[in-house]
Design an enzyme around this catalytic site. Structure first.
Site, PDB file in Angstrom:
ATOM      1  N   ASP A  34       0.835  -1.205   0.000  1.00 55.34           N
ATOM      2  CA  ASP A  34       0.000   0.000   0.000  1.00 55.34           C
ATOM      3  C   ASP A  34       0.868   1.253   0.000  1.00 55.34           C
ATOM      4  OD1 ASP A  34      -2.051  -1.740   0.131  1.00 55.34           O
ATOM      5  OD2 ASP A  34      -2.796  -1.113   2.112  1.00 55.34           O
ATOM      6  N   ALA A  35       1.976   1.186   0.754  1.00 57.77           N
ATOM      7  CA  ALA A  35       2.858   2.361   0.850  1.00 57.77           C
ATOM      8  C   ALA A  35       3.479   2.683  -0.506  1.00 57.77           C
ATOM      9  CB  ALA A  35       3.945   2.111   1.879  1.00 57.77           C
ATOM     10  N   TYR A  37       2.170   1.987  -3.395  1.00 59.44           N
ATOM     11  CA  TYR A  37       1.084   2.524  -4.211  1.00 59.44           C
ATOM     12  C   TYR A  37       0.880   4.010  -3.887  1.00 59.44           C
ATOM     13  CZ  TYR A  37      -3.523   3.202  -6.274  1.00 59.44           C
ATOM     14  OH  TYR A  37      -4.573   3.680  -7.027  1.00 59.44           O
ATOM     15  N   LEU A  84     -35.136  -9.911 -13.259  1.00 58.94           N
ATOM     16  CA  LEU A  84     -35.109 -11.367 -13.308  1.00 58.94           C
ATOM     17  C   LEU A  84     -36.371 -11.953 -12.703  1.00 58.94           C
ATOM     18  CD1 LEU A  84     -31.478 -11.947 -12.005  1.00 58.94           C
ATOM     19  CD2 LEU A  84     -32.295 -12.505 -14.298  1.00 58.94           C
ATOM     20  N   GLU A 115     -24.501 -18.030 -11.752  1.00 60.69           N
ATOM     21  CA  GLU A 115     -23.813 -16.875 -11.158  1.00 60.69           C
ATOM     22  C   GLU A 115     -24.402 -16.623  -9.777  1.00 60.69           C
ATOM     23  OE1 GLU A 115     -24.595 -13.603 -13.839  1.00 60.69           O
ATOM     24  OE2 GLU A 115     -24.300 -14.871 -15.594  1.00 60.69           O
ATOM     25  N   LYS A 117     -26.140 -14.709  -7.058  1.00 64.33           N
ATOM     26  CA  LYS A 117     -26.994 -13.526  -7.204  1.00 64.33           C
ATOM     27  C   LYS A 117     -26.657 -12.530  -6.095  1.00 64.33           C
ATOM     28  CE  LYS A 117     -31.611 -11.815  -7.805  1.00 64.33           C
ATOM     29  NZ  LYS A 117     -31.530 -10.829  -6.732  1.00 64.33           N
ATOM     30  N   ASP A 119     -26.843  -9.270  -3.867  1.00 68.66           N
ATOM     31  CA  ASP A 119     -27.960  -8.480  -3.381  1.00 68.66           C
ATOM     32  C   ASP A 119     -27.504  -7.027  -3.362  1.00 68.66           C
ATOM     33  OD1 ASP A 119     -30.372  -7.891  -2.384  1.00 68.66           O
ATOM     34  OD2 ASP A 119     -29.967  -8.575  -0.351  1.00 68.66           O
ATOM     35  N   ARG A 138     -30.118   1.306 -12.765  1.00 66.42           N
ATOM     36  CA  ARG A 138     -31.097   0.619 -13.594  1.00 66.42           C
ATOM     37  C   ARG A 138     -32.397   1.432 -13.719  1.00 66.42           C
ATOM     38  NH1 ARG A 138     -35.278  -2.581 -12.869  1.00 66.42           N
ATOM     39  NH2 ARG A 138     -35.684  -4.003 -14.580  1.00 66.42           N
ATOM     40  N   TYR A 227     -21.786  -8.691 -15.261  1.00 65.40           N
ATOM     41  CA  TYR A 227     -22.360  -9.972 -15.698  1.00 65.40           C
ATOM     42  C   TYR A 227     -23.163  -9.896 -16.991  1.00 65.40           C
ATOM     43  CZ  TYR A 227     -26.236  -7.856 -13.098  1.00 65.40           C
ATOM     44  OH  TYR A 227     -27.181  -6.997 -12.617  1.00 65.40           O
ATOM     45  N   LYS A 292     -28.409 -18.689 -16.325  1.00 66.67           N
ATOM     46  CA  LYS A 292     -28.649 -18.083 -17.642  1.00 66.67           C
ATOM     47  C   LYS A 292     -28.317 -19.087 -18.727  1.00 66.67           C
ATOM     48  CE  LYS A 292     -27.506 -13.518 -15.910  1.00 66.67           C
ATOM     49  NZ  LYS A 292     -26.511 -12.446 -15.804  1.00 66.67           N
ATOM     50  N   LYS A 316     -33.866 -18.333  -5.663  1.00 64.14           N
ATOM     51  CA  LYS A 316     -33.588 -17.688  -4.380  1.00 64.14           C
ATOM     52  C   LYS A 316     -33.261 -18.713  -3.293  1.00 64.14           C
ATOM     53  CE  LYS A 316     -34.456 -13.313  -5.108  1.00 64.14           C
ATOM     54  NZ  LYS A 316     -35.373 -12.635  -4.285  1.00 64.14           N
ATOM     55  N   CYS A 410     -59.873  -7.411  26.140  1.00 63.20           N
ATOM     56  CA  CYS A 410     -59.017  -6.632  25.243  1.00 63.20           C
ATOM     57  C   CYS A 410     -57.912  -5.957  26.076  1.00 63.20           C
ATOM     58  CB  CYS A 410     -59.852  -5.572  24.535  1.00 63.20           C
ATOM     59  SG  CYS A 410     -58.857  -4.385  23.628  1.00 63.20           S
ATOM     60  N   CYS A 413     -58.846  -1.922  25.894  1.00 66.27           N
ATOM     61  CA  CYS A 413     -60.053  -1.303  26.462  1.00 66.27           C
ATOM     62  C   CYS A 413     -60.782  -2.207  27.433  1.00 66.27           C
ATOM     63  CB  CYS A 413     -61.000  -0.874  25.340  1.00 66.27           C
ATOM     64  SG  CYS A 413     -61.809  -2.254  24.527  1.00 66.27           S
ATOM     65  N   CYS A 428     -61.701  -7.964  19.790  1.00 66.21           N
ATOM     66  CA  CYS A 428     -62.185  -7.142  20.887  1.00 66.21           C
ATOM     67  C   CYS A 428     -63.595  -6.701  20.509  1.00 66.21           C
ATOM     68  CB  CYS A 428     -61.289  -5.920  21.047  1.00 66.21           C
ATOM     69  SG  CYS A 428     -62.087  -4.545  21.875  1.00 66.21           S
ATOM     70  N   CYS A 435     -62.969   1.110  22.083  1.00 65.09           N
ATOM     71  CA  CYS A 435     -61.602   0.610  22.089  1.00 65.09           C
ATOM     72  C   CYS A 435     -60.615   1.619  21.490  1.00 65.09           C
ATOM     73  CB  CYS A 435     -61.523  -0.710  21.331  1.00 65.09           C
ATOM     74  SG  CYS A 435     -59.859  -1.396  21.352  1.00 65.09           S
TER      75      CYS A 435
HETATM   76  C1  9MJ Z   1     -27.013 -10.379  -9.845  1.00 61.66           C
HETATM   77  N1  9MJ Z   1     -27.862  -9.618  -9.184  1.00 61.66           N
HETATM   78  O1  9MJ Z   1     -26.040 -10.847  -9.296  1.00 61.66           O
HETATM   79  C2  9MJ Z   1     -28.185 -10.546 -13.159  1.00 61.66           C
HETATM   80  N2  9MJ Z   1     -27.280 -10.639 -11.230  1.00 61.66           N
HETATM   81  O2  9MJ Z   1     -28.956 -10.670 -15.454  1.00 61.66           O
HETATM   82  C3  9MJ Z   1     -26.588 -11.462 -12.067  1.00 61.66           C
HETATM   83  N3  9MJ Z   1     -28.265 -10.072 -11.924  1.00 61.66           N
HETATM   84  C4  9MJ Z   1     -29.072 -10.177 -14.229  1.00 61.66           C
HETATM   85  N4  9MJ Z   1     -27.147 -11.408 -13.265  1.00 61.66           N
HETATM   86  C5  9MJ Z   1     -29.940 -10.133 -16.209  1.00 61.66           C
HETATM   87  N5  9MJ Z   1     -25.530 -12.205 -11.708  1.00 61.66           N
HETATM   88  C6  9MJ Z   1     -30.655  -9.282 -15.453  1.00 61.66           C
HETATM   89  C7  9MJ Z   1     -30.104  -9.306 -14.183  1.00 61.66           C
END
Ligand code: 9MJ
Length: 677
Positions: A34-35, A37, A84, A115, A117, A119, A138, A227, A292, A316, A410, A413, A428, A435
């Site tokens: 780091d130093a 850099y 999705l 892949e 997913k 959040d 988006r 992605y 996909k 999910k 209740c 009341c 109630c 009430c």
């Molecule tokens: C996420 N959220 O990780 C898509 N996503 O592909 C990945 N979302 C996506 N692909 C098409 N890995 C629409 C959204």
């Protein structure tokens, strides 16, 4: 040093710093400390200070530094950004795979790319001739916000792509997120400054990306994985999703190392299970796996429905579960008097937030799960839903743990609690007259957007007004005075005056809204609308006896009885009359009565789901009804079409399985065309 030499040095420093950035943030394989850099970075900054003409926008020093914005500009995505569809069970995934095979009429199993997913928040990065020129959120998929300055602060986003023969235009799609390490560092910083901590990485990332001051974004240390592709000009597209990852990586863009190819549905499921096991060890949050179709040619052939591709699905993970101790059970009294048991818990972090209360639904549920005070319980929370007690850990039950009984009175009341035969809900019996809880919840409903729509009179203010004894009945809302309201904590004269103004404005309403606002049991918006249509005036409705109410088509016997019962109470009539005396009125709707519009959708039934781009579902419903359409709450074979906005869920799946056509925002607009001027 000569100017030419300094210029060459700047170029060398750009190259070295970009390389180190890439090794550190993208490859996770730094070759300098780091130093070291920092030393190069400061050298470059010093030169740029001395020779401002050598400072370019893509300099590694320019990741933070733009002045705060007033607001974000909007960006129209050259290629729409898709969302999705979700799968929640193994069967959902199998269905998805079957549909892909059928649509492609494929004799063999399909190759997918799996892949993790993330959040986070989807964004689009636009590169022209290798230079990062614009980044956008988006948004609704068609239009997002220009967050270029904020995205520049993400160190793994290259300001210049690597390699030769770069495409004229390359739009890359990816997910911005906050790693666990960054989340921890941020909260340590906030704590040290005595500021409120972030609840979870997702909220912290979302908030970070929407800062008008990019310095604040930089502090959050966001990350990104790419992605997908948007617009592409001046280069040929890779043949497969998997090759696309390799290509993006070769251009210096960060991609997720967990991505894998899966041959067929079984391999997909195995990946899903394996990643589920690995989930807690990953340095960032994921909430599922995206599968996909690998070949981009097949992706194109499959196309999209509404705004989600037919070639991808998000499987999910089940709701996260944790154990904690149940300290006590309280009974909450709702607007209709229904008693809901709420578990008070020792605070526990689950599904991204700290949970201290969870619903137990009703007494039957408590008995079925045999939940007792002092138990160790499993608490579950998925997405935005209310946390619930899933089950008891019986092995940890203490001797003598008390069973929970329905209270006889209740808790608010003290009126008797009654439970109709066959009803899971106990209520109630105090009613609105006695009430306090029902009064308070009733007033919240009365003021709400779909009822009287009193701007500014939200739940918190209703709590304050009822606590202070200023409002007990609906009618009291209309006799509130500025001075009394201004006395309440956190309210000034101006906000009190604003409230009174909006209360006055709400007095001109419609009969349907007013009936709905009264909160009569079983009378929802639809029934309220029917009653208003039939009876035309409030007096006629009040005079109607139960028999004539029962005779109404589309108004069920329970609702009819409930309406008759409501107006049979002198107390209710008194409240209604006071409101009329205070000026509540129902002027007939303006000239543009729906009967003047050609009923182009007569005989058609639509179902609305998800978030629409240009209006609320209620607005869409009202407009469709003006054209004679019926709008239903559930999809059946008889549904003409499902109108699906953003984040459509089970209704979309159902429509697809029944072969019911699905319309998007554009389709809705087309339907509503007769209403445009
Ligand atoms: C996420 N959220 O990780 C898509 N996503 O592909 C990945 N979302 C996506 N692909 C098409 N890995 C629409 C959204």
């Amino acid at each position: 040093m000569s100017f030419a030499k300094t210029k060459a040095r700047v170029k060398a420093l750009h190259k070295a710093l970009n390389e180190h950035n890439h090794r550190y943030y993208v490859l996770d394989d730094p070759s300098v400390s780091d130093a070291q850099y920092d030393e190069l970075f400061h050298e470059l900054r010093n030169i740029e200070e001395e020779y401002p003409e050598l400072l370019t926008e893509d300099s590694p020093t320019q990741r933070v530094g733009s002045a705060p914005l007033e607001s974000f500009d909007s960006v129209v995505h050259a290629v729409p950004m898709l969302s999705l569809g979700n799968a929640f069970s193994p069967e959902d995934l199998a269905d998805f795979d079957r549909q892909v095979i059928e649509r492609l009429d494929s004799p063999e199993q399909i190759t997918y790319v799996a892949e993790p997913k993330l959040d986070g928040l989807a964004v689009s990065l636009r590169y022209e001739n290798g230079k990062f020129i614009q980044g956008a959120t988006r948004g609704d998929g068609a239009t997002g916000e220009n967050v270029t300055a904020n995205l520049k602060t993400i160190p793994s986003i290259p300001l210049n792509l690597r390699g030769k023969n770069l495409p004229e235009v390359l739009e890359v799609r990816g997910e911005v997120f906050m790693s666990h390490a960054a989340f921890k560092a941020n909260n340590e910083r906030l704590e040290a400054n005595g500021q409120k901590l972030f609840v979870n990485p997702r909220n912290a990332a979302a908030g970070g990306l929407r800062q008008l001051d990019s310095k604040k974004t930089a502090e959050r240390q966001l990350s990104i994985y790419c992605y997908g592709l948007g617009e592409l000009r001046g280069a040929s597209e890779p043949a497969t999703q998997f090759d696309m990852f390799a290509w993006l990586k070769s251009l210096g863009l960060p991609t997720n190392g967990e991505v894998a190819r899966c041959q067929g549905h079984d391999a997909c499921y195995r990946y899903y299970e394996a990643l589920g096991k690995k989930r807690s060890t990953l340095p960032y949050d994921i909430d599922g796996v995206v599968f996909k179709v690998d070949e981009l040619r097949l992706q194109r052939e499959l196309g999209q429905r509404s705004r989600a591709p037919r070639w991808a699905i998000a499987q999910k993970f089940p709701a996260e579960e944790v154990t904690t101790k149940l300290d006590s059970i309280d009974w909450q009294v709702g607007r209709t008097g229904a008693l809901t048991p709420v578990a008070r818990l020792e605070p526990v972090f689950v599904g991204g937030v700290t949970v201290t209360n969870a619903t137990l639904h009703n007494i039957d549920e408590i008995e079925r799960k045999d939940v007792r005070v002092g138990d160790t319980v499993v608490v579950r929370r998925a997405g935005d839903v209310i946390p619930e007690v899933a089950r008891v850990v019986l092995d940890e039950r203490k001797k003598g743990a008390r069973k929970v009984a329905l209270p006889a009175k209740c808790p608010v009341c003290e009126s008797a609690v009654a439970r109709a035969d066959g009803d899971v809900v106990a209520r109630c019996t105090g009613g609105l007259g006695r009430c306090g809880a029902q009064q308070r919840e009733g007033i919240k409903h009365f003021a709400s957007r779909r009822a009287m729509d009193i701007d500014g009179l939200g739940d918190k203010l209703v709590d304050q007004l009822t606590d202070a004894g200023l409002v007990t009945t609906y009618a009291d809302v209309f006799t509130l005075e500025v001075d009394a309201v201004a006395e309440l904590p956190r309210l000034a004269k101006k906000s009190a005056q604003n409230l009174i103004n909006s209360i006055n404005a709400s007095k001109q309403t419609t009969l349907a809204r007013f009936i709905f606002a009264l909160g009569i049991r079983e009378v929802g918006e639809t029934t309220a609308g029917l009653l208003a249509d039939k009876f035309k005036t409030l007096d006629a409705l009040i005079q109607a006896d139960e028999v004539s109410l029962q005779g109404l088509k589309d108004v069920g016997p329970v609702a009819a009885a409930s309406v008759a019962e409501f107006f049979s109470h002198g107390n209710n009539l008194e409240i209604v009359n006071s409101m009329i005396a205070a000026g509540v009125a129902f002027p007939p709707p303006a000239e543009q009565a729906s009967t003047d519009v050609e009923q182009t959708l007569d005989g058609h039934t639509y179902v609305l789901t998800g978030t629409l781009a240009e209006m609320t579902r209620d607005e869409a419903k009202a407009l469709l009804q003006q054209l004679g359409a019926k709008v239903s709450g559930s999809v059946s074979k008889k549904t003409t079409a499902l109108i699906a906005g953003e984040k459509a869920g089970s209704k979309l799946t159902k429509a697809e399985s029944l072969g019911v056509p699905v319309l998007d925002d554009a389709g809705l607009k087309e339907l509503l065309r007769p209403l445009s001027p």
